[in-house]
Write a protein that holds these residues in place. Structure first.
Motif, short mmCIF file in Angstrom:
data_model
loop_
_atom_site.label_atom_id
_atom_site.label_comp_id
_atom_site.label_asym_id
_atom_site.label_seq_id
_atom_site.Cartn_x
_atom_site.Cartn_y
_atom_site.Cartn_z
N PRO A 203 -13.70 -38.21 79.64
CA PRO A 203 -13.78 -36.74 79.67
C PRO A 203 -13.48 -36.24 81.08
O PRO A 203 -13.61 -36.97 82.06
N ALA A 204 -13.11 -34.97 81.19
CA ALA A 204 -12.93 -34.38 82.51
C ALA A 204 -14.27 -34.21 83.21
O ALA A 204 -14.36 -34.35 84.43
N LEU A 205 -15.32 -33.90 82.43
CA LEU A 205 -16.63 -33.63 83.01
C LEU A 205 -17.70 -34.35 82.19
O LEU A 205 -17.82 -34.14 80.99
N VAL A 206 -18.48 -35.21 82.86
CA VAL A 206 -19.61 -35.90 82.26
C VAL A 206 -20.89 -35.28 82.81
O VAL A 206 -21.09 -35.25 84.03
N CYS A 207 -21.75 -34.77 81.92
CA CYS A 207 -23.00 -34.11 82.31
C CYS A 207 -24.17 -34.99 81.90
O CYS A 207 -24.27 -35.38 80.74
N ILE A 208 -25.07 -35.27 82.83
CA ILE A 208 -26.21 -36.15 82.56
C ILE A 208 -27.48 -35.44 82.96
O ILE A 208 -27.67 -35.07 84.13
N GLU A 209 -28.37 -35.25 81.99
CA GLU A 209 -29.64 -34.58 82.25
C GLU A 209 -30.66 -35.56 82.81
O GLU A 209 -30.80 -36.69 82.34
N HIS B 96 0.96 -22.29 66.97
CA HIS B 96 2.27 -21.70 67.18
C HIS B 96 2.77 -21.78 68.61
O HIS B 96 3.95 -21.53 68.86
N ASP B 97 1.90 -22.09 69.56
CA ASP B 97 2.31 -22.05 70.97
C ASP B 97 1.78 -23.26 71.72
O ASP B 97 0.61 -23.65 71.56
N ALA B 98 2.62 -23.85 72.56
CA ALA B 98 2.30 -25.09 73.24
C ALA B 98 1.19 -24.93 74.27
O ALA B 98 0.31 -25.79 74.39
N LEU B 99 1.20 -23.84 75.04
CA LEU B 99 0.17 -23.68 76.05
C LEU B 99 -1.19 -23.43 75.42
O LEU B 99 -2.21 -23.97 75.87
N TYR B 100 -1.24 -22.62 74.37
CA TYR B 100 -2.49 -22.43 73.66
C TYR B 100 -3.00 -23.77 73.12
O TYR B 100 -4.20 -24.05 73.12
N ARG B 101 -2.09 -24.61 72.64
CA ARG B 101 -2.50 -25.91 72.10
C ARG B 101 -3.08 -26.79 73.19
O ARG B 101 -4.11 -27.46 73.01
N ALA B 102 -2.45 -26.79 74.37
CA ALA B 102 -2.96 -27.58 75.48
C ALA B 102 -4.34 -27.08 75.91
O ALA B 102 -5.26 -27.87 76.17
N LEU B 103 -4.50 -25.76 75.95
CA LEU B 103 -5.79 -25.18 76.32
C LEU B 103 -6.86 -25.54 75.30
O LEU B 103 -7.98 -25.94 75.65
N LEU B 104 -6.54 -25.41 74.02
CA LEU B 104 -7.50 -25.74 72.96
C LEU B 104 -7.91 -27.21 73.02
O LEU B 104 -9.10 -27.54 72.96
N ASP B 105 -6.93 -28.11 73.15
CA ASP B 105 -7.25 -29.53 73.23
C ASP B 105 -8.15 -29.85 74.42
O ASP B 105 -9.09 -30.65 74.32
N ALA B 106 -7.87 -29.21 75.55
CA ALA B 106 -8.67 -29.45 76.75
C ALA B 106 -10.11 -28.99 76.55
O ALA B 106 -11.06 -29.70 76.89
N LEU B 107 -10.30 -27.82 75.98
CA LEU B 107 -11.65 -27.29 75.78
C LEU B 107 -12.44 -28.09 74.75
O LEU B 107 -13.67 -28.17 74.83
N LYS B 108 -11.76 -28.71 73.80
CA LYS B 108 -12.44 -29.47 72.76
C LYS B 108 -12.83 -30.88 73.22
O LYS B 108 -13.73 -31.50 72.63
N THR B 109 -12.18 -31.41 74.24
CA THR B 109 -12.39 -32.83 74.60
C THR B 109 -12.87 -33.06 76.03
O THR B 109 -13.22 -34.18 76.37
N SER B 110 -12.89 -32.04 76.86
CA SER B 110 -13.07 -32.26 78.30
C SER B 110 -14.52 -32.40 78.75
O SER B 110 -14.78 -32.94 79.82
N HIS C 1 -9.21 -30.44 85.03
CA HIS C 1 -10.23 -30.22 86.05
C HIS C 1 -11.00 -28.95 85.72
O HIS C 1 -10.42 -27.86 85.62
N ILE C 2 -12.32 -29.07 85.51
CA ILE C 2 -13.17 -27.92 85.21
C ILE C 2 -13.57 -27.27 86.53
O ILE C 2 -14.16 -27.91 87.40
N GLU C 3 -13.23 -25.99 86.68
CA GLU C 3 -13.47 -25.30 87.94
C GLU C 3 -14.71 -24.43 87.92
O GLU C 3 -15.43 -24.35 88.93
N GLU C 4 -14.98 -23.78 86.80
CA GLU C 4 -16.07 -22.80 86.81
C GLU C 4 -16.54 -22.48 85.40
O GLU C 4 -15.74 -22.45 84.46
N LEU C 5 -17.84 -22.27 85.26
CA LEU C 5 -18.44 -21.74 84.03
C LEU C 5 -19.03 -20.38 84.35
O LEU C 5 -19.71 -20.21 85.36
#
Length: 416
Positions: free
Chosen positions: A308-314, A183-197, A8-12
């Motif tokens: 995706p977690a967030l779909v943006c349509i112009e 090297h770390d599971a939480l960093y991996r989850a965060l990275l995957d989320a930012l790359k695909t969401s 869930h994307i909360e804020e930019l």
């Protein structure tokens, strides 16, 4: 969200980024950006993609695609010396467990059975002398009081729970999160989320008509050029294709269904039109209007898998008849149980839809040499209640904003 595996994307947050000196964009399940041409709506979508591109490819390439660091840094009454961007998001417990199980890095969920709120961002600026750029700060923070990671990149080193000593970025112009994620599971989850969401769309009927060679992608490209491949992927599930056909029938009179075909190594999209005498015929994309093709692509963006977690349509209204626009917004409202949706619009008809409530609207305005984001004023909120609407306020030039803009107060990365 109905799917507990979603991010869930909360804020930019943006600072010194193009027209924005300091702004924060808070997301709802449906968020609608309203503003004049050049106010900065597209810049907000670009900032979301900038973070994704920097982590999926490289920060160097993400900057070069946008004209370099000097093209991005804010110029105004107070010229920025560097730029910062950050995204706050929530990773569900199911999502964390899936990532940890897939990577084999291992982690203990502990007291975070409801998931984890995370913030990731970075600050970059030109090197001395103006040649190139450097990363000045990189932050990946979470509920560290519960044993999770809080990391600040200052001298190229990330220190965090479970990380081996000496996890470094390769250079001053590289981000460290991809290396820490090894090297770390939480960093991996965060990275995957930012790359695909986040997926942002500026859909082009011309690109859809080109019907490129066969591909296997299930994710819709930014301009919609691979719509045929995505449609073919969804044809494997009866529920998805029925949903698309049902909405297309309401958008385009006489249209019965859409399907894919193959010819000369290309994935074709065929539309079946039913005539008044009961007969029908198939037509290809060259015979269909721009509006029908854009509507199909928007429906595909909402239904693509994985979602995706967030779909943006112009400019949701572009080439779309007002009656069809209502159908599209019905589909978007129904899809917020699958993903968040961000729309930009200038259309009174779009803003008159019942889904576009005052709480979901953000007004982007150029004031005092900078772009700013405002909620509606209390008076405008009251005037937008049924039987009136946000669209009626826009039509009568009464879309009044609150006095203060949404901005980050205090530390850019850690302010609540």
């Amino acid at each position: 969200m109905s799917d507990p595996a979603r991010v869930h994307i909360e804020e930019l947050r943006v600072s010194g980024y193009r027209a924005f000196e300091n702004a924060r964009l808070r997301f709802d399940d449906l968020t609608v950006l309203v503003g004049r041409n050049g106010a900065g709506k597209s810049t907000l979508l670009d900032a979301l993609e900038f973070v994704r591109d920097a982590l999926s490819d490289s920060l160097v390439n993400a900057l070069e695609r946008r004209g370099g660091i000097q093209a991005l840094i804010h110029v105004g009454p107070r010229n920025a010396k560097d730029l910062s961007v950050a995204i706050r998001l929530k990773l569900s417990s199911r999502y964390l467990n899936e990532v940890w199980g897939r990577t084999g890095l291992g982690a203990q969920l502990g007291s975070l059975s409801e998931g984890a709120h995370m913030t990731y961002g970075f600050r970059i600026g030109p090197k001395r002398g103006g040649l190139g750029f450097e990363v000045k700060k990189e932050v990946a923070s979470g509920p560290h009081q519960q044993g999770f990671i809080r990391a600040v990149r200052g001298s190229r080193r990330i220190d965090g729970l479970g990380l081996p000593h000496g996890v470094l970025a390769t250079s001053r112009d590289a981000l460290a999160l991809p290396f820490a994620a090894e090297h770390d599971a939480l960093y991996r989850a965060l990275l995957d989320a930012l790359k695909t969401s986040v997926r942002a769309y500026s859909l082009s009927p011309l690109a859809i008509r080109a019907e490129p060679p066969l591909g296997g992608a299930s994710i819709l490209s930014r301009n919609g050029s691979n719509a045929g491949d995505v449609l073919h992927h969804l044809e494997r599930g009866k529920g998805d294709i029925d949903w698309i056909n049902r909405h297309l029938r309401a958008i385009t009179p006489g249209l019965d269904k859409v399907r894919t075909d193959i010819a000369a190594g290309r994935r074709l999209i065929r539309f079946h039109q039913r005539f008044s005498d009961g007969h029908g015929a198939f037509f290809d994309v060259g015979d269909m209007s721009d509006g029908t093709l854009r509507c199909l692509a928007i429906l595909l963006a909402l239904r693509q898998k994985p979602s995706p977690a967030l779909v943006c349509i112009e400019e949701i209204e572009d080439s779309v008849h007002p009656a069809a626009l209502g159908v599209l917004l019905d589909a978007i409202e129904a899809s917020t149980s699958r993903c968040q949706v961000l729309l930009t619009s200038h259309s009174p008809e779009a803003l008159s839809h019942p889904a576009v409530t005052a709480d979901r609207v953000r007004v982007v305005e150029w004031r005092e040499g900078t772009s700013q984001i405002f909620p509606l004023s209390p008076g405008a909120r009251e005037m937008s209640l049924p039987p009136r609407s946000v669209g009626k306020l826009l039509r009568t030039n009464a879309l009044f904003t609150a006095e203060g803009s949404d901005r980050v107060e205090g530390d850019f990365f850690t302010a609540p």
